[in-house]
Design an enzyme around this catalytic site. Structure first.
Site, PDB file in Angstrom:
ATOM      1  N   ASP A 189       2.284  11.106   3.822  1.00 52.81           N
ATOM      2  CA  ASP A 189       3.706  10.772   3.822  1.00 52.81           C
ATOM      3  C   ASP A 189       4.546  11.969   4.273  1.00 52.81           C
ATOM      4  OD1 ASP A 189       5.977   9.277   3.341  1.00 52.81           O
ATOM      5  OD2 ASP A 189       5.517   8.844   1.247  1.00 52.81           O
ATOM      6  N   ASP A 204       9.224   0.933   4.590  1.00 52.36           N
ATOM      7  CA  ASP A 204       9.275   0.750   3.135  1.00 52.36           C
ATOM      8  C   ASP A 204       9.859  -0.601   2.780  1.00 52.36           C
ATOM      9  OD1 ASP A 204       8.087   3.038   2.323  1.00 52.36           O
ATOM     10  OD2 ASP A 204       9.928   4.128   1.884  1.00 52.36           O
TER      11      ASP A 204
HETATM   12  C1  DGJ Z   1       7.642   6.802   0.754  1.00 46.88           C
HETATM   13  C2  DGJ Z   1       6.604   5.844   1.235  1.00 46.88           C
HETATM   14  O1  DGJ Z   1       7.033   5.186   2.380  1.00 46.88           O
HETATM   15  C3  DGJ Z   1       6.245   4.883   0.117  1.00 46.88           C
HETATM   16  O2  DGJ Z   1       5.344   3.916   0.572  1.00 46.88           O
HETATM   17  C4  DGJ Z   1       5.665   5.662  -1.013  1.00 46.88           C
HETATM   18  O3  DGJ Z   1       4.464   6.250  -0.630  1.00 46.88           O
HETATM   19  C5  DGJ Z   1       6.656   6.735  -1.464  1.00 46.88           C
HETATM   20  N1  DGJ Z   1       7.142   7.531  -0.386  1.00 46.88           N
HETATM   21  C6  DGJ Z   1       6.031   7.626  -2.484  1.00 46.88           C
HETATM   22  O4  DGJ Z   1       6.839   8.661  -2.832  1.00 46.88           O
END
Ligand code: DGJ
Length: 733
Positions: free
Chosen positions: A477, A547
């Site tokens: 990430d 997300d």
């Molecule tokens: C952002 C990501 O896009 C999510 O899927 C998740 O992993 C969160 N960060 C975790 O902090």
């Protein structure tokens, strides 16, 4: 495929079955464009293409007295002489002069393709591509410019990049070094960019090209959700199935610019590369700077064909390693189920249910390390939190394995929380400008990945966790833009290198981890789709697309993403309803029908489903296991746009056209309408197929279309919002 050098007229013709790329040495000795488009015959001499006359108010070269760059197509234009458009590069000599003049010296043509040091790029065997390197020199600046062009046998694509080498005794500053410039002789184009923001990434935006410039860029240090480093220019009448279009993609994950500029003589210049803002690269004696790669694809068969070109190119010649062209495991990620509020028991309870459903990979998301119980602390401390995982990652991984699933986990290696042991030990390791405040994003700072020792340290910590545990997957990430970019490791006149060095640092960590752990499947992520680019796909074959897991929003996001990126790369999961981002309730069937066109998985606690829903999940997993090769690696056709209709539709077709999967989504119910027809695509016109319980010829389905009346007996008949329909279409003969 071949590359021909016509030594008398000094022009090069790169071609394959579909395209020709022709350019040559101009009367000035530099490289000028002649033609890019549908394949044409080879000819000894095409120098008629150069305009050797002048027009009123045009400045010309003093030696030729009739040749002006302004009136000719350029391959890699420079600033300050007779071209007045946006330049592709800019050098600055120690005396402050910014003029340059590169003159052809030599070239080399070879089979295959070489890599670019430290950067991701497409690759090819000797029978898959041919490469031309043209060497030019600026005798005043003592610089060599190498322009590389690769033509692929199987794709209407030319890959380009440039390299500058300093052969002189004094340092030269590179103030701009784009990857490619494509000058085209007319301006009858529309431009499509893929813009957005968090949770609404890669929405196609169409703009008309006319006198002046339009451009998109990122200055965030990452390619970004706001603008994507992939653009299309197309003829106004071009649609999904017909018409000319050119796509340009940058194999790079940092600051970029893409620009289309139309001059007042009606010509279009397309440029792409590292954003020159905040870029300045001092080129020392003997040093070379290589730009990232730009991929330029051409089609006369519409936007669908252009997309399928990029899909196949990325699946076959960009994505590497074990997961290249390999169906992706069905996973269950705990993020939307628990966020950071979990311990091992809680995770195992979710995992047990996932295993019962047939899930193959369990992914533990954020919160397993350091003092990470919310997003204010812990980033940078890549050791397990024993309160949550008493036997660490290794212990949990073994327990997950015992349930019959593989195990993977989340990292965010480029970041540090001020509240972390790493930051307390090395406060100078975060990017920060002396005397200035450091902006925070999600309570975190960005580590200075331009410094080798920082990357080394993170690598060491992650390697330790990975070595001891049976890990099959990593979600990498990256949750904020870069700000106050300044590195303590470099002197004042090298601060302009930091953004690019940062990206090189990220790539070097990817290279080391993927090298050490070649079986691990990496999924890149950046607050969802904030860094969805071809550079990332070289290391991580799939990207968490957004997300926003709402199925209806996802139709748009995945539809937009499909223009430039393969279905195999689109991280897509079924999440809980009502959706956590939008509050919208959708049937679990529709959530799956959207996520099938991606890597597929679940982002929820399956224990929370009703018995009927859980039974449906089992069926979904069975369906995906049976069909994922086709869904992820078949030829993808967009049929109906969610941006222009209340219904959206797409399908995939096997390469032998014997099988297809069709999907239709109702995004908004519509009363008092005729059901209408929907034209399918990609089928064999002469075969017969079963569809909606009846027999149809391929040409019937593709020309008359499928009447939606036939599908009405399914959910669509109810006219409800958010219902959907999916069907496997088989050829019968
Ligand atoms: C952002 C990501 O896009 C999510 O899927 C998740 O992993 C969160 N960060 C975790 O902090």
């Amino acid at each position: 495929m071949d590359i021909i050098w016509h030594s008398k007229s000094k022009h090069f013709h790169l071609f394959n079955e579909k395209i020709s790329y022709i350019m040559g040495v101009t009367p000035l000795g530099d490289l000028g464009g002649i033609y890019f488009g549908r394949r044409i015959h080879d000819k000894d001499d095409m120098s008629y293409a150069y305009n050797r006359f002048t027009l009123p108010n045009v400045v010309v070269d003093p030696d030729t007295e009739s040749y002006s760059m302004e009136l000719n197509l350029q391959e890699y234009p420079c600033y300050g002489t007779t071209d007045f458009g946006t330049c592709a590069y800019e050098t600055e000599l120690s005396n402050g002069s910014k003029i340059s003049s590169f003159v052809y010296k030599d070239h080399r043509i070879y089979e295959g393709k070489t890599s670019i040091k430290g950067l991701p790029a497409t690759y090819a065997d000797d029978d898959e591509a041919m490469t031309l390197e043209v060497y030019l020199e600026d005798e005043v600046a003592k610089l060599t410019l190498t322009m590389s062009y690769t033509i692929f046998e199987n794709y209407p694509v030319v890959a380009r990049h440039a390299a500058f080498t300093n052969n002189g005794a004094t340092r030269v500053k590179l103030a701009r070094a784009l990857s490619a410039c494509l000058d085209l002789p007319d301006q009858d184009y529309e431009w499509i960019q893929f813009s957005g923001a968090w949770a609404r990434e890669r929405m196609p935006v169409v703009r008309k090209i006319s006198e002046g410039a339009l451009s998109i860029e990122s200055r965030r240090g990452i390619s970004s959700a706001n603008q994507n480093p992939f653009v299309i220019i197309k003829r106004p009448q071009t649609d999904e199935e017909r018409g000319e279009a050119i796509g340009m993609s940058l194999v790079y994950s940092g600051n970029f610019i893409a620009k289309a500029e139309c001059d007042t003589f009606g010509r279009t210049r397309l440029l792409m590369g590292i954003n020159p803002d905040m870029f300045a690269w001092p080129l020392e004696k003997g040093a070379t700077f290589e730009t990232p790669e730009a991929l330029i694809a051409h089609t006369c068969e519409g936007l669908g064909d252009l997309s399928r070109t990029f899909h196949d190119l990325y699946n076959n010649n960009l994505i590497r390693g074990k997961w290249k062209n390999t169906a992706r495991p069905i996973l269950n990620n705990n993020w939307e189920a628990t966020f950071m509020d979990f311990d091992e028991d809680k995770i195992l309870k979710i995992a047990k249910k996932a295993a019962d459903a047939g899930v193959e990979l369990f992914v533990l998301d954020d919160g397993w390390f350091g003092k990470r119980n919310d997003d204010t602390a812990g980033l940078g401390d890549w050791t397990e939190n024993p309160a949550k995982l008493p036997q660490g990652i290794a212990g949990l991984a073994r327990k997950i394995n015992a349930l019959g699933m593989k195990f993977g986990f989340w990292i965010e290696p480029e970041m540090v929380n001020p509240d972390s042991d790493l930051y307390r030990r090395h406060p100078d390791w975060a990017l920060a400008t002396p005397g200035r405040k450091s902006s925070l994003g999600r309570h975190q700072l960005v580590l200075d990945f331009s410094r080798e020792e920082v990357v080394d340290c993170i690598y060491g910590m992650l390697k330790k966790v990975l070595e001891g545990a049976p890990v099959s997957y990593i979600k990498w990430d990256m949750n904020r833009s870069l700000t106050e970019v300044f590195s303590n490791a470099y002197p004042a006149d090298e601060q302009g290198t930091v953004y690019h060095r940062y990206v090189l640092g990220v790539y070097s960590l990817y290279e080391r981890l993927t090298g050490d752990f070649p079986d691990i499947l990496f999924e890149s992520c950046s607050s969802g789709g904030n860094r969805y680019d071809a550079g990332m796909l070289y290391y991580a074959p799939q990207t968490w697309c957004s997300d926003n897991t709402d199925a209806i929003d996802r139709i748009r996001i995945q539809y937009g993403t499909s223009f430039g990126y393969p279905i195999s790369s689109i991280g897509a999961h079924v999440s809980a309803s009502p959706n956590q981002q939008t509050g919208r309730s959708t049937p679990i069937s529709t959530r799956a029908n959207v996520a099938y066109f991606g890597t597929f998985g679940y982002e929820l606690d399956l224990n929370k489903l009703s018995d009927e829903e859980f039974a449906e999940v089992k069926e979904q997993i069975k369906f995906m296991k049976e069909n994922r090769e086709l869904l992820q690696f078949g030829s993808f056709y967009r049929l109906r746009s969610p941006f222009e209709n209340d219904q959206a539709s797409w399908m995939v077709v096997s390469k032998d056209r014997k099988k297809a999967i069709f999907a239709l989504y109702c995004m908004r119910s519509n009363v008092n309408q005729l059901p209408g027809y929907l034209r399918l695509s990609g089928l064999d016109p002469d075969r017969r197929y079963t569809f909606a319980g009846q027999m149809f010829y391929g040409d019937e389905l593709m020309n008359l279309g499928a009447t939606l009346k036939l599908l009405n007996k399914k959910a669509l008949a109810t006219g409800q919002d958010f219902v959907s329909y999916i069907e496997v279409i088989d050829a019968v003969d």
